[in-house]
Design an enzyme around this catalytic site. Structure first.
Site, PDB file in Angstrom:
ATOM      1  N   CYS A 187       0.743  -1.136  -0.053  1.00 30.93           N
ATOM      2  CA  CYS A 187      -0.020   0.149   0.024  1.00 30.93           C
ATOM      3  C   CYS A 187       0.992   1.412  -0.007  1.00 30.93           C
ATOM      4  O   CYS A 187       0.248   2.372  -0.363  1.00 30.93           O
ATOM      5  CB  CYS A 187      -0.910   0.259   1.050  1.00 30.93           C
TER       6      CYS A 187
ATOM      7  N   CYS B 210       5.790   3.690  -3.499  1.00 26.16           N
ATOM      8  CA  CYS B 210       6.030   5.012  -4.436  1.00 26.16           C
ATOM      9  C   CYS B 210       5.893   4.447  -5.777  1.00 26.16           C
ATOM     10  O   CYS B 210       6.879   4.229  -6.294  1.00 26.16           O
ATOM     11  CB  CYS B 210       7.294   5.569  -4.041  1.00 26.16           C
TER      12      CYS B 210
ATOM     13  N   ASP C 254     -33.620  19.737  -8.817  1.00 25.75           N
ATOM     14  CA  ASP C 254     -34.502  19.819  -9.781  1.00 25.75           C
ATOM     15  C   ASP C 254     -35.923  19.522  -9.043  1.00 25.75           C
ATOM     16  O   ASP C 254     -36.069  18.573  -8.036  1.00 25.75           O
ATOM     17  CB  ASP C 254     -34.357  18.622 -10.907  1.00 25.75           C
TER      18      ASP C 254
END
Length: 791
Positions: A95, A98, A484
């Site tokens: 994780c 780089c 809307d």
């Protein structure tokens, strides 16, 4: 016009535009040019009307060409190129890698416009021009670069195969971690008990090093080939340094804890991803289909479009389709988060994996396995998880540069005390190795993607689809929301709301006469009257000689008497009396924004009906909740009359902008952005596309079963429940808080460990426990978002 060269991280593109088939092509392109200038990450937009092309600079870290293409399509402009985006599963990347170097290398592939590696989500997102390249090309390129990729599962069988492969990969990591601790215990215990000499103990220590450092060394070497350094390199260097100063047990302990942490992270983050994929596992393996006049049980994967499947009570629906026979109630909670089953009858759509609760139904298959709404939702969530949020891009940038700084700090820590303080080399070198561990930015880098990943997954499980971390961040910063009216705040279909009768006339008598006449009409208001009569169980009378009177109403003959249904003008023309109490009722109901219809005969009006597009049941509670969350402006946008708009807005306690054309709605959105910054627009995903595109965040309501809503909006509320909107905003804000907590804790822990290393000379195993413990803790804190619920 000439645009200036792009800045660092910016790309310059020249996109051809397809000729417009309408007269407003140039106008649409000019509107697109203005719209793109408001999109974060886009600069220097130039429209060439002669060459029919669009030039601009964009930062791929902030906006994708697929996003630009979607905005253009919503604005009525088609690109000559066709940009597509696909997320592939990724294995074998930690994780905190780089990965920028590998991204740049992969982006050199012909046709690629952007490659984003998100190790925390275990995926690679690739954006490419499909007119010059295809996905297979990139899969081969990734494989040659040493990355194991896999397409996201679209069927239950694919899902099971993917989970089996993941289980094998996790098993290998666990075996190597167990081997690492075994070698450490044998070497250390053998030395302490006198069973092994110091030289003999090196053998199990080496086994421990090889097992614990295998994956880390492979990742570090692969990153070095791209010109990048990562956290794995820091850990390997620290372990080798410990061996150099004859601290084999501590180096082995480092690698064991690092390997254990890595294994736990992959398991926890994989569990987050599997939480949404588990929905696909709800689809049954087999379906009962009618073929050649007989009922046959076949695998769901073998279903064909147009076939009729039979679903009995208590069974899950195997494929998306339309009911052709039967009526039932369907539990759609797995798709929309709705706790209450919805009624479904002939001609209505049902979705795969939802539960048929009551009646047996026959369903015509409209989407086969792998193309169902559920499959697309899982794919969209996977794609969203692979897209990095803007804050995550910062931590990736920080991690890549900070890792080099840590190497420099370790070098200074090893050399300066020896040269200027005459400290023994072994002591300063050991401290430098400890610095490599405690100053590693693992917890900082993983703190954001862990929270984003969990939030997107948790939202999807509750019926809210965020198309990416960047949209989650934008939802957290919202200051104004435009709605809307028709189909969003209201149900979007007329309904009889009031009946006022003249003296001596009952409501049922009045409604029976009106519905008997209106049953011959297909006008939406007529259908609302007939529907109410059916709901009350009224028996309609036979009407004949129905005649539509343009602009005034209708008339028909019942039992030899003409019955009139229409405006007051129709009755005054015929000389029919309108009682004073009915005139007052008309004024009162019209003031409330309702359409009024008189019912009577040629002598007198017998009563008045009021018809209106009613509010959604959840509208008032949703608006109140949004106000509690601190949203500054809540504005309703509609093309209806000001009287109707104000009646609804006053009831909800919000502002109204009425009698708007599509371009007027765009101007309102831009005005709100000028006043408040971040603005969301929520609609049905079909109408108001330009306004949805212009807003900072486009949200569509009722996305389950609608392709347009799933494709066009940034956020999709799957259920027709506005309460999901405040849930989405609250989740986004909670995610922002969790990210802040993670970053503060990660930085504080890192700085504290660095200080302790210099002041107290903490040992390497303690440093590893602190470093890896903080990494796991920020992941677990982020995963709390999986349990975030409405209210």
């Amino acid at each position: 016009m000439r645009i200036t060269p792009p800045m660092a991280n910016e790309h310059e593109v020249d996109i051809s535009l397809l000729p417009s088939s309408g007269p407003d092509g140039k106008r649409c392109a000019e509107l697109l040019q203005a719209r793109l200038l408001t999109e974060p990450g886009v600069r220097g937009v130039v429209f060439d009307s002669r060459g029919q092309s669009l030039k601009f600079r964009y930062d791929p870290r902030l906006v994708s060409l697929v996003r630009v293409q979607e905005i253009a399509k919503q604005m009525g402009v088609e690109f000559g190129q066709r940009f597509e985006r696909c997320a592939l599963r990724l294995r074998g990347v930690r994780c905190t890698d780089c990965s920028q170097g590998m991204e740049k290398k992969l982006e050199q592939t012909s046709g690629a416009t952007r490659v984003a590696i998100n190790p925390a989500a275990g995926s690679i997102a690739v954006e490419y021009d499909s007119t010059t390249a295809d996905l297979a090309t990139f899969e081969e390129r990734f494989a040659s670069a040493g990355y194991q990729t896999q397409r996201h599962p679209r069927t239950r069988e694919d899902l099971r195969a993917a989970h089996a492969e993941e289980a094998v990969a996790r098993g290998r990591m666990a075996i190597l971690t167990a081997t690492c601790i075994t070698g450490l215990l044998v070497g250390w215990g053998g030395e302490k008990l006198g069973w092994l000499t110091e030289a003999q103990a090196i053998v199990p220590y080496c086994i421990s090093y090889l097992a614990g450092g295998f994956y880390a060394a492979r990742r570090a070497f692969r990153e070095l080939l791209t010109g990048s350094v990562n956290v794995d390199l820091l850990m390997i260097a620290a372990a080798i340094g410990a061996a150099i100063v004859n601290e084999w047990p501590e180096g082995a302990a480092l690698l064991f804890l690092f390997s254990l942490s890595n294994t736990l992270e992959q398991y926890v983050l994989g569990r987050t991803r599997r939480a949404i994929e588990a929905l696909m596992d709800l689809t049954p393996d087999e379906a009962v289909v009618r073929r050649a006049g007989t009922e046959q049980r076949v695998p769901v994967a073998d279903l064909r479009l147009g076939e009729i499947i039979i679903v009995r009570p208590g069974e899950r629906i195997p494929a998306d389709g339309k009911i052709v026979r039967g009526q039932t109630s369907v539990d759609q909670s797995v798709m929309t988060g709705e706790s209450v089953p919805v009624e479904r009858g002939q001609g209505e759509m049902v979705l795969a994996a939802t539960l048929n609760q009551q009646g047996a139904i026959e369903v015509e298959v409209t989407r086969v396995a792998g193309e169902t709404t559920l499959s697309r939702i899982v794919e969209l969530v996977e794609s969203a998880q692979s897209e990095k949020a803007q804050s995550q891009r910062f931590t990736d940038w920080f991690g890549a540069r900070y890792t080099l700084a840590v190497l420099g700090l370790a070098a200074v820590t090893a050399i300066v005390p020896v040269l200027f303080l005459h400290e023994p080399f072994a002591q300063s070198f050991y401290r430098a190795m400890t610095i490599l561990v405690v100053a590693s930015p693992c917890a900082v880098v993983i703190s954001i993607p862990a929270a984003i990943l969990a939030a997107i997954t948790g939202a999807a499980r509750n019926g809210v689809l965020f198309k990416g971390g960047v949209h989650l961040e934008r939802a957290a910063d919202l200051q104004a929301i435009a709605f809307d009216k028709t189909g969003t705040l209201t149900l979007g279909r007329p309904r009889l709301t009031d009946l006022e009768t003249a003296p001596g006339v009952t409501e049922d008598e009045l409604l029976t006469l009106a519905a008997s006449v209106e049953s011959l009409s297909e006008h939406p208001l007529a259908m609302a009257v007939v529907e109410e009569a059916k709901t009350r169980g009224l028996k309609l009378r036979e009407a004949a000689n129905m005649e539509a009177l343009v602009g005034r109403g209708v008339q028909a003959e019942i039992a030899g008497q003409w019955i009139l249904v229409g405006k007051p003008q129709l009755f005054t023309e015929r000389g029919a009396a309108i009682p004073a109490e009915l005139e007052l009722a008309i004024e009162r109901l019209a003031a409330a924004g309702k359409t009024t219809v008189l019912v009577g005969n040629e002598n007198a009006a017998l009563g008045v009906l009021a018809i209106a597009d009613t509010l959604r049941p959840s509208a008032e509670a949703a608006i109140a909740h949004l106000r509690k969350l601190g949203i500054r402006r809540l504005v309703m946008l509609t093309g209806d009359s000001r009287r109707v708009a104000c009646a609804i807005a006053n009831r909800l306690g919000m502002e109204a902008e009425a009698e708007l054309l599509p371009e007027d709605k765009l101007n309102v959105i831009r005005s709100l952005q000028g006043q408040h910054g971040s603005v969301a627009m929520i609609g049905d995903g079909i109408n108001d596309a330009p306004a949805l595109a212009a807003a900072n965040l486009g949200i569509s309501l009722g996305g389950a079963g609608t392709d347009v809503a799933l494709e066009t909006a940034d956020v999709v509320l799957m259920a027709d429940d506005l309460q999901n909107l405040p849930f989405a905003v609250a989740l986004a804000r909670q995610t922002k808080r969790v990210i802040r907590q993670n970053l503060v804790f990660a930085f504080a822990m890192m700085l504290g460990l660095v200080a302790a290393t210099f002041v107290a000379d903490i040992r390497l195993p303690v440093a590893v426990v602190g470093h890896e413990g903080s990494t796991v803790l920020v992941i677990l804190n982020g995963l709390r978002l999986l349990r975030f619920r409405r209210g």
